[in-house]
Write a protein that holds these residues in place. Sequence first.
Motif, PDB file in Angstrom:
ATOM      1  N   GLN A 152      -2.597  -8.192  -5.640  1.00 47.39           N
ATOM      2  CA  GLN A 152      -4.133  -7.743  -5.829  1.00 47.39           C
ATOM      3  C   GLN A 152      -4.288  -6.756  -4.998  1.00 47.39           C
ATOM      4  OE1 GLN A 152      -5.660 -11.740  -5.244  1.00 47.39           O
ATOM      5  NE2 GLN A 152      -6.185 -12.149  -7.257  1.00 47.39           N
ATOM      6  N   ILE A 153      -3.854  -6.502  -3.785  1.00 44.76           N
ATOM      7  CA  ILE A 153      -4.013  -5.459  -2.916  1.00 44.76           C
ATOM      8  C   ILE A 153      -3.509  -4.181  -3.655  1.00 44.76           C
ATOM      9  CG2 ILE A 153      -3.444  -4.522  -0.663  1.00 44.76           C
ATOM     10  CD1 ILE A 153      -4.214  -6.810   0.718  1.00 44.76           C
ATOM     11  N   GLY A 154      -2.371  -4.259  -4.052  1.00 48.60           N
ATOM     12  CA  GLY A 154      -1.550  -3.243  -4.692  1.00 48.60           C
ATOM     13  C   GLY A 154      -2.374  -2.999  -6.086  1.00 48.60           C
ATOM     14  N   ILE A 155      -2.697  -3.730  -6.794  1.00 51.00           N
ATOM     15  CA  ILE A 155      -3.826  -3.256  -7.756  1.00 51.00           C
ATOM     16  C   ILE A 155      -5.235  -2.657  -7.643  1.00 51.00           C
ATOM     17  CG2 ILE A 155      -5.088  -4.229  -9.751  1.00 51.00           C
ATOM     18  CD1 ILE A 155      -2.718  -6.420 -10.083  1.00 51.00           C
ATOM     19  N   VAL A 156      -5.796  -3.152  -6.335  1.00 53.17           N
ATOM     20  CA  VAL A 156      -7.039  -2.545  -5.825  1.00 53.17           C
ATOM     21  C   VAL A 156      -6.734  -1.139  -5.634  1.00 53.17           C
ATOM     22  CG1 VAL A 156      -8.685  -2.621  -3.837  1.00 53.17           C
ATOM     23  CG2 VAL A 156      -8.148  -4.698  -5.061  1.00 53.17           C
ATOM     24  N   ILE A 157      -5.534  -0.906  -4.640  1.00 53.14           N
ATOM     25  CA  ILE A 157      -5.400   0.548  -3.990  1.00 53.14           C
ATOM     26  C   ILE A 157      -5.164   1.153  -5.483  1.00 53.14           C
ATOM     27  CG2 ILE A 157      -3.713   1.731  -2.741  1.00 53.14           C
ATOM     28  CD1 ILE A 157      -5.668   0.125  -1.066  1.00 53.14           C
ATOM     29  N   GLY A 158      -4.133   0.895  -6.222  1.00 56.33           N
ATOM     30  CA  GLY A 158      -3.658   1.596  -7.457  1.00 56.33           C
ATOM     31  C   GLY A 158      -4.777   2.045  -8.257  1.00 56.33           C
ATOM     32  N   GLY A 159      -5.850   1.365  -8.499  1.00 60.48           N
ATOM     33  CA  GLY A 159      -6.980   1.178  -9.363  1.00 60.48           C
ATOM     34  C   GLY A 159      -8.166   2.205  -8.696  1.00 60.48           C
ATOM     35  N   ALA A 160      -8.013   2.303  -7.317  1.00 62.03           N
ATOM     36  CA  ALA A 160      -9.153   2.787  -6.547  1.00 62.03           C
ATOM     37  C   ALA A 160      -9.598   4.446  -6.752  1.00 62.03           C
ATOM     38  CB  ALA A 160      -8.830   2.797  -5.175  1.00 62.03           C
ATOM     39  N   ASP A 161      -8.763   5.044  -7.451  1.00 64.22           N
ATOM     40  CA  ASP A 161      -9.008   6.369  -8.000  1.00 64.22           C
ATOM     41  C   ASP A 161      -9.454   6.199  -9.609  1.00 64.22           C
ATOM     42  OD1 ASP A 161      -6.568   5.816  -9.233  1.00 64.22           O
ATOM     43  OD2 ASP A 161      -5.687   7.723  -8.472  1.00 64.22           O
ATOM     44  N   GLY A 162      -9.553   4.959 -10.027  1.00 59.11           N
ATOM     45  CA  GLY A 162      -9.897   4.864 -11.459  1.00 59.11           C
ATOM     46  C   GLY A 162      -8.812   5.124 -12.491  1.00 59.11           C
ATOM     47  N   HIS A 163      -7.477   5.372 -11.985  1.00 63.11           N
ATOM     48  CA  HIS A 163      -6.457   5.602 -12.729  1.00 63.11           C
ATOM     49  C   HIS A 163      -5.180   4.836 -12.235  1.00 63.11           C
ATOM     50  CE1 HIS A 163      -3.873   7.581 -15.816  1.00 63.11           C
ATOM     51  NE2 HIS A 163      -3.169   8.146 -14.849  1.00 63.11           N
ATOM     52  N   LYS A 212       1.365   4.456 -14.705  1.00 58.60           N
ATOM     53  CA  LYS A 212       2.302   4.103 -15.233  1.00 58.60           C
ATOM     54  C   LYS A 212       3.530   3.618 -13.651  1.00 58.60           C
ATOM     55  CE  LYS A 212       3.877   6.708 -17.982  1.00 58.60           C
ATOM     56  NZ  LYS A 212       4.547   7.463 -19.114  1.00 58.60           N
ATOM     57  N   ASP A 213       3.576   4.524 -12.822  1.00 55.87           N
ATOM     58  CA  ASP A 213       4.336   4.638 -11.749  1.00 55.87           C
ATOM     59  C   ASP A 213       3.711   3.343 -10.930  1.00 55.87           C
ATOM     60  OD1 ASP A 213       6.183   6.831 -12.532  1.00 55.87           O
ATOM     61  OD2 ASP A 213       4.541   8.220 -11.647  1.00 55.87           O
ATOM     62  N   GLU A 214       2.475   3.451 -10.605  1.00 55.18           N
ATOM     63  CA  GLU A 214       1.914   2.539  -9.765  1.00 55.18           C
ATOM     64  C   GLU A 214       2.070   1.119 -10.397  1.00 55.18           C
ATOM     65  OE1 GLU A 214      -1.595   5.365  -7.921  1.00 55.18           O
ATOM     66  OE2 GLU A 214      -2.296   4.287  -9.848  1.00 55.18           O
ATOM     67  N   GLN A 215       1.716   0.932 -11.786  1.00 55.15           N
ATOM     68  CA  GLN A 215       2.039  -0.373 -12.432  1.00 55.15           C
ATOM     69  C   GLN A 215       3.605  -0.935 -12.165  1.00 55.15           C
ATOM     70  OE1 GLN A 215       0.548  -0.352 -16.434  1.00 55.15           O
ATOM     71  NE2 GLN A 215      -1.119   0.884 -15.713  1.00 55.15           N
ATOM     72  N   ALA A 216       4.333   0.241 -12.234  1.00 50.67           N
ATOM     73  CA  ALA A 216       5.795  -0.304 -12.221  1.00 50.67           C
ATOM     74  C   ALA A 216       5.978  -0.827 -10.760  1.00 50.67           C
ATOM     75  CB  ALA A 216       6.633   1.062 -12.465  1.00 50.67           C
ATOM     76  N   VAL A 217       5.710  -0.245  -9.790  1.00 48.94           N
ATOM     77  CA  VAL A 217       6.000  -0.574  -8.519  1.00 48.94           C
ATOM     78  C   VAL A 217       5.546  -1.883  -8.069  1.00 48.94           C
ATOM     79  CG1 VAL A 217       6.789   1.491  -7.224  1.00 48.94           C
ATOM     80  CG2 VAL A 217       4.260   0.817  -7.255  1.00 48.94           C
ATOM     81  N   PRO A 274      -0.867  14.904   1.570  1.00 46.63           N
ATOM     82  CA  PRO A 274      -1.482  14.310   2.338  1.00 46.63           C
ATOM     83  C   PRO A 274      -2.808  13.906   2.182  1.00 46.63           C
ATOM     84  CG  PRO A 274      -0.482  16.374   3.074  1.00 46.63           C
ATOM     85  CD  PRO A 274       0.083  16.287   1.340  1.00 46.63           C
ATOM     86  N   SER A 275      -3.355  14.338   0.833  1.00 51.07           N
ATOM     87  CA  SER A 275      -4.839  13.567   0.448  1.00 51.07           C
ATOM     88  C   SER A 275      -4.541  12.173   0.044  1.00 51.07           C
ATOM     89  CB  SER A 275      -5.433  14.729  -0.538  1.00 51.07           C
ATOM     90  OG  SER A 275      -4.674  14.595  -1.560  1.00 51.07           O
ATOM     91  N   GLU A 276      -3.540  11.984  -0.660  1.00 52.26           N
ATOM     92  CA  GLU A 276      -3.215  10.550  -1.054  1.00 52.26           C
ATOM     93  C   GLU A 276      -3.077   9.698   0.291  1.00 52.26           C
ATOM     94  OE1 GLU A 276      -0.873   8.619  -4.602  1.00 52.26           O
ATOM     95  OE2 GLU A 276       0.070  10.368  -3.502  1.00 52.26           O
ATOM     96  N   ARG A 277      -2.219  10.437   1.250  1.00 58.53           N
ATOM     97  CA  ARG A 277      -2.053   9.531   2.341  1.00 58.53           C
ATOM     98  C   ARG A 277      -3.365   8.981   3.220  1.00 58.53           C
ATOM     99  NH1 ARG A 277       2.646   9.465   6.459  1.00 58.53           N
ATOM    100  NH2 ARG A 277       3.648  10.561   4.755  1.00 58.53           N
ATOM    101  N   CYS A 309       0.765  -1.221   0.104  1.00 60.89           N
ATOM    102  CA  CYS A 309       0.168   0.079  -0.177  1.00 60.89           C
ATOM    103  C   CYS A 309       0.962   1.204   0.012  1.00 60.89           C
ATOM    104  CB  CYS A 309      -0.975   0.013   1.239  1.00 60.89           C
ATOM    105  SG  CYS A 309      -2.256  -1.027   1.204  1.00 60.89           S
ATOM    106  N   ALA A 310       1.881   1.400   0.901  1.00 61.45           N
ATOM    107  CA  ALA A 310       2.645   2.376   0.691  1.00 61.45           C
ATOM    108  C   ALA A 310       3.601   2.477  -0.578  1.00 61.45           C
ATOM    109  CB  ALA A 310       3.750   2.122   2.103  1.00 61.45           C
ATOM    110  N   LEU A 311       3.870   1.442  -0.878  1.00 60.02           N
ATOM    111  CA  LEU A 311       4.615   1.457  -2.429  1.00 60.02           C
ATOM    112  C   LEU A 311       3.785   2.070  -3.452  1.00 60.02           C
ATOM    113  CD1 LEU A 311       6.756  -1.810  -3.093  1.00 60.02           C
ATOM    114  CD2 LEU A 311       7.481   0.642  -3.176  1.00 60.02           C
ATOM    115  N   VAL A 312       2.566   1.752  -3.586  1.00 57.09           N
ATOM    116  CA  VAL A 312       1.676   2.338  -4.415  1.00 57.09           C
ATOM    117  C   VAL A 312       1.407   3.687  -4.072  1.00 57.09           C
ATOM    118  CG1 VAL A 312      -0.714   2.082  -5.547  1.00 57.09           C
ATOM    119  CG2 VAL A 312       0.610   0.083  -5.051  1.00 57.09           C
ATOM    120  N   ALA A 313       1.003   4.127  -2.945  1.00 59.22           N
ATOM    121  CA  ALA A 313       0.648   5.486  -2.578  1.00 59.22           C
ATOM    122  C   ALA A 313       1.791   6.386  -2.826  1.00 59.22           C
ATOM    123  CB  ALA A 313       0.572   5.645  -1.148  1.00 59.22           C
ATOM    124  N   ALA A 314       3.339   5.895  -2.767  1.00 58.00           N
ATOM    125  CA  ALA A 314       4.439   6.557  -3.188  1.00 58.00           C
ATOM    126  C   ALA A 314       4.828   6.372  -4.474  1.00 58.00           C
ATOM    127  CB  ALA A 314       5.501   6.681  -2.102  1.00 58.00           C
TER     128      ALA A 314
END
Length: 151
Positions: free
Chosen positions: A115-126, A129-134, A50-53, A38-43
Motif C-alpha cells: 500500500q505504501i508503494g501504491i501511495v508513493i507511486g500515485g502521489a504525483d497522480g500518475h 507502468k514502471d511503478e506498477q511493475a516494481v 534529484p527532484s524525484e528523490r 519507496c526506493a523501488l518506486v522512486a527508481a
Amino acid sequence: MALWDRIKESASTMQTQLTAKKNDLKSGAFRDASMAMCALVAAADGTVDPSERQRVAQLIAGNDVLQNFPADDLRRRFEANLDKLTADFAFGKVSVLQEVAKAKKKPAEARAVVQIGIVIGGADGHFDKDEQAVVREACYALDLPPHEFDL
C-alpha cells in the motif's frame, strides 16, 4: 471515472487503510521493507533525478504511518536503497526486493508495504507502468497476489 481520478482515489484509500493500522506497524521489518519499497518506486524507471528523490523523501517524512520511526533513520535507509539501485539497477533491485521480503512473515505488514508503494507511486497522480511493475514484483516477494491491489 477518469484514470487520474481512480489513481487519486486508490492512493487515498490505501493511505486511509494504512493510517487505521498505524499502531500495528512498528516493527523493524516493516520499516526496512517500507523504505526499500519507496526506493523501488522512486527508481522504477531505472533513474532517479534529484527532484524525484526529494519528493519521495518529503512523502516519507509526511506519512502518518511512518511517523512511528525517526525521520533521519528512514531517510538514511531510503537513501541507502536508492544508492544500490542507482549503482546497478538490476543487481540493486535483487537486494532491495530482499529488504521488501522482510515483511512477508506478517501479512498485515506485507500488505501495508504494498500500500505504501501504491501511495508513493500515485502521489504525483500518475502511477505509471514502471511503478506498477516494481510494486507487482514486490507483491511476489511478499507472497501476495498482485490482483488484490489491482496490479
